[in-house]
Scaffold this active site. Structure first.
Site, mmCIF file in Angstrom:
data_model
loop_
_atom_site.group_PDB
_atom_site.id
_atom_site.type_symbol
_atom_site.label_atom_id
_atom_site.label_comp_id
_atom_site.label_asym_id
_atom_site.label_seq_id
_atom_site.Cartn_x
_atom_site.Cartn_y
_atom_site.Cartn_z
ATOM 1 N N ARG A 1 17.958 -35.905 39.425
ATOM 2 C CA ARG A 1 17.257 -35.321 38.265
ATOM 3 C C ARG A 1 18.204 -35.087 37.092
ATOM 4 N NH1 ARG A 1 13.413 -30.705 40.612
ATOM 5 N NH2 ARG A 1 12.767 -30.583 38.430
ATOM 6 N N SER B 1 11.109 -26.702 27.918
ATOM 7 C CA SER B 1 11.575 -26.481 29.294
ATOM 8 C C SER B 1 12.046 -25.049 29.488
ATOM 9 C CB SER B 1 12.715 -27.444 29.624
ATOM 10 O OG SER B 1 13.380 -26.998 30.786
ATOM 11 N N LYS C 1 7.451 -18.745 42.752
ATOM 12 C CA LYS C 1 8.765 -19.365 42.974
ATOM 13 C C LYS C 1 9.700 -19.056 41.809
ATOM 14 C CE LYS C 1 9.048 -24.052 43.296
ATOM 15 N NZ LYS C 1 10.037 -24.696 42.427
ATOM 16 N N GLY D 1 15.453 -27.626 41.367
ATOM 17 C CA GLY D 1 15.909 -27.833 39.985
ATOM 18 C C GLY D 1 16.157 -26.511 39.285
ATOM 19 N N LYS E 1 10.415 -34.735 37.529
ATOM 20 C CA LYS E 1 10.314 -33.603 38.464
ATOM 21 C C LYS E 1 10.868 -34.053 39.824
ATOM 22 C CE LYS E 1 8.455 -30.854 35.439
ATOM 23 N NZ LYS E 1 9.176 -29.697 34.925
ATOM 24 N N ASP F 1 3.373 -27.798 36.323
ATOM 25 C CA ASP F 1 3.518 -28.077 37.761
ATOM 26 C C ASP F 1 2.185 -28.334 38.451
ATOM 27 O OD1 ASP F 1 6.213 -27.767 37.441
ATOM 28 O OD2 ASP F 1 6.215 -25.653 38.022
#
Ligand code: SPQ
Length: 759
Positions: free
Chosen positions: A445, A491, A344, A417, A666, A639
């Site tokens: 978020r 991140s 992804k 996101g 998330k 994840d």
């Protein structure tokens, strides 16, 4: 709210307004007004208690019913709703303006029925025509006229068809003019919200062009198709054999023809060019079929399918979208060979960088799931020509770093996101403004993590007060300045956002990460020959560089493979081979953690494909033991924790996770939602602020858990079924389509008994 509400035309819409207003306590007295020929309907409305009083007759003459006069029926009304066909609204304006006249002792008196203290509104499907009618009648648009249009209806007509909840969760568009009284707009907004509608405001022209495309053209198309087939049916019976698809497609051809002629007439200017475009589209399909170009035909259909999905995703109304429930029979094992869909994160980036490149980029292995398709659509909306996806293959006609065009509408990014955070950086330095929106989960978020450092670079991005989407971006082309930013959290999205902004900033932009995070942006930029400097945990880019098109082979997503790595580990007798999985070291935390727990995972046939390491993973069941998960592995497996919690529940002893507070922001709060679900299944799972403590080895029971619309939670609980002692039902699984639409079929093929129920 209103003491007296008058409604012209108490049919399906007017009757539903009356019913909903009454049910929601929005009007004390409701008066229906109609023409002599509508008398039966109005009398019925009164009998049914939909309205309290009615006035029947030509508004120009005295009446015979409960009101002596048209004037009495309107007197002291706080609000008048005109719910008649659009073509009759001008006559009603005239009747209201001309009022009545009478003579006393030979002196002629005139009274105007239009009152400055009443709010007038309508429900017409075209708004330009209503405003033009008001201008013709009054010479201007009265400031107490608030044009509005509920996007709701049915084919039936008359008060008997009226529904109290016709407007619940439906859109209502108000189209005020520059002179409309803002208090009156607010009252009409409150009135419709009180009836459950979702209210938006826009100008009349915009409304009419949207409705021409999404309502008027489809009605014309349905009428045209049934007109054509109806004549055919007269010669050879065809309707007899038509099925549900035909019924669904032609439903709107049962609408009132008079009303639709009125609408077509009122919005002809917007409709005609659309009919031409539709004719061209049909001619294109005709040509593809004639030339046997099934590849392009597939592309056209596949694009339409994904566009429709995007349309469906925008409805937060559960009645409008399908709700998906997974029913998992406990037990089973996973066996065989599989290739899970494309990564992804890389799929997003392939679209972004391929679009900014000079030349044509071919992508293989693209993830055809909602998140990546949202990014793809956003770039199409910014003028990039993208062919496909067809079986994971795309051709992107790059427009170069400065070639994006202003999107005509807001960019809707669904649940993703990654799309929103990366795009905010890219769009901050463009020569146009943009608005980024998303679904309910994405709109909750945190976005300050990107907007704050971008602001330091000179970006202008407005969020809600809570720091969430929608993001209103004012493009600052040539005005961004590089920064040296130390990220407070690990991140990859923040890092990538700043790298993309840095490609448009003066001077160097550096980002330092507190711990390694996925580095696909840096690797792919290098693959597109864009200079990226890496110095330990610091990445630096400048605006000096261009992207040159390159072919991309996206490997399988290790985050999707993770469900099978855990599933095969916990289900006795399992033996699985997962092919062509991306094993970028910034993503392999899940393998490391599972191996620390005792999993039997072999990494075979390691190779490099397009700058990314890839391998086949063989996993066989093994007894797992609880561990303290090393914190340095957390960002490398961020994840995968939902399914790792399932592994922990099956492991002997205690597993402790800490340093994972990011999981709380998330698609759902993955700590709380997983702990709640595991507890329902009888697992001792205690959430902490930044992780979870799980006592494993006990029994995983059956039960019903909810994913809270989070794809990874839905798939994790499905996998738990392999070791559960009874069946598990997972609610709210539609979002599995955001990252892994094939999950349910693949997991079934490999050995889990999962039934997917759509309702
Ligand atoms: O795109 P989105 O919705 O944020 O997706 C998730 C996921 O589970 O699919 C996170 F919920 O993956 C992120 C990941 O957690 C994808 C990502 C990326 O492609 O850069 C980075 C990670 O997020 P973050 O916030 O840690 O940078």
């Amino acid at each position: 709210m209103f003491n007296k509400l008058c409604i012209f035309g108490v049919g399906l819409i007017g009757g539903s307004v009356a019913k909903a207003a009454r049910a929601n306590g929005l009007a004390k007295t409701i008066v229906g007004i109609g023409r002599a020929q509508d008398a039966d309907n109005l009398v019925r409305a009164k009998e049914l208690g939909v309205i309290d009083e009615c006035y029947i007759g030509s508004p120009r003459f005295k009446n015979f019913n409960n009101y002596k006069s048209f004037r009495d029926s309107l007197a002291h009304a706080d609000c008048v709703v005109i719910a008649t066909p659009v073509a009759s609204i001008e006559d009603i304006f005239k009747a209201l303006k001309d009022g009545g006249h009478w003579s006393v002792k030979g002196k002629k008196n005139q009274i105007n029925y239009w009152s400055d203290t009443t709010i007038y509104t309508d429900v017409g499907s075209t708004k330009g025509s209503v405003i033009a009618a008001a201008e013709r009648v009054f010479g201007f648009v009265p400031n107490n006229l608030v044009p509005a249009h509920p996007i709701a209806g049915a084919e039936q007509s008359g008060v008997e068809a009226a529904l109290v909840d016709l407007f619940t969760n439906k859109r209502l568009i108000i189209t005020p003019t520059t002179t409309t009284n803002s208090d009156d707009v607010q009252k009409i907004r409150n009135f419709w919200q009180g009836m459950g509608a979702v209210v938006s405001e826009m100008d009349a022209q915009h409304h009419d062009s949207i409705l021409a495309a999404t309502s008027h053209l489809p009605h014309i198309l349905a009428f045209a198709l049934v007109d054509m087939l109806g004549h055919k049916d007269e010669q050879t019976e065809i309707f007899k054999y038509a099925a549900g698809g035909f019924r669904d497609f032609t439903r709107i051809a049962s609408s009132d023809p008079t009303m639709w002629v009125d609408i077509c007439k009122a919005n002809k200017q917007e409709i005609l060019p659309l009919i031409e475009q539709l004719s061209a589209e049909l001619a294109k399909i005709h040509g593809l079929l004639a030339r046997d170009d099934y590849q392009q035909l597939f592309s056209t259909f596949a694009y339409a399918k994904s566009a429709r999905q995007r349309f469906l995703n925008q409805f937060e109304d559960p009645n409008m979208t399908k709700s998906i429930t997974f029913h998992i029979k406990n037990g089973g094992k996973l066996q065989g060979e599989a290739r899970v869909p494309g990564d992804k994160s890389m799929s997003h980036r392939s679209i972004m960088l391929g679009s900014l490149a000079e030349g044509v980029t071919h992508v293989k292995g693209f993830l055809e799931a909602e998140d990546a398709l949202a990014t793809l659509q956003a770039f199409r909306d910014m003028g990039v020509e993208i062919e496909g996806p067809v079986n994971g293959e795309l051709t992107i006609h790059g427009v170069g770093k400065h070639g994006l065009k202003a999107p005509k509408n807001e960019l809707y990014l669904g649940n993703s996101g990654t799309s929103m955070r990366l795009l905010s950086g890219l769009l901050a330095g463009q020569p146009f403004n943009s608005v980024l929106t998303g679904d309910k989960s994405l709109s909750g978020r945190p976005m300050k993590r990107v907007t704050e450092p971008l602001a330091l670079m000179g970006a202008d991005i407005k969020t809600t007060e809570k720091g969430t989407a929608p993001l209103y971006i004012t493009g600052k082309a040539g005005q961004l300045t590089g920064i040296d930013y130390v990220m407070p959290m690990a991140s990859a999205q923040v890092k990538s956002c700043l790298i993309l902004a840095g490609m448009y900033a003066q001077g160097a932009t550096s980002v330092t990460e507190p711990a390694p995070t996925r580095d696909h942006t840096e690797r792919m930029l290098a693959g597109f020959s864009y200079p990226v400097k890496k110095d330990g945990s610091k990445v630096t880019v400048t605006a000096d560089g261009k992207l040159t098109a390159a072919d991309i082979d996206v490997p399988s997503d290790i985050s999707s493979a993770a469900f099978f790595l855990v599933g095969a580990s916990i289900a006795e007798g399992s033996d699985l081979l997962l092919k062509h999985v991306g094993i970028n070291p910034t993503r392999t935390g899940v393998i490391d953690i599972l191996r620390l727990m005792g999993a039997n995972i072999e990494v075979l046939n390691e190779r490099e494909v397009g700058g990314e390491p890839v391998a086949d993973l063989r996993v066989r069941s093994a007894p797992l033991k609880g561990i303290d998960i090393p914190e340095h592995l957390v960002p490398l497996a961020i994840d995968e924790f939902p399914v790792l919690f399932v592994a922990a529940a099956c492991a002997e002893g205690q597993t402790r996770l800490s340093g994972a507070e990011e999981l709380r922001v998330k698609e759902s709060d993955r700590i709380q939602v997983m702990a709640d679900g595991l507890q329902i299944l009888g697992v001792d799972a205690q959430p902490t602020e930044d992780g979870m403590i799980i006592q494993g080895g006990g029994n995983i029971g059956g039960g019903t858990v909810t994913s809270h619309g989070d794809h990874r939670i839905a798939m994790a609980f499905s996998i738990a079924g392999l070791r559960a002692s009874a069946a598990i039902t997972v609610l709210d699984c539609a979002n599995v389509n955001t990252s892994f639409p094939e999950f349910k079929d693949l997991v079934k093929r490999l050995g889990l008994d999962l039934v997917c129920e759509e309702s």
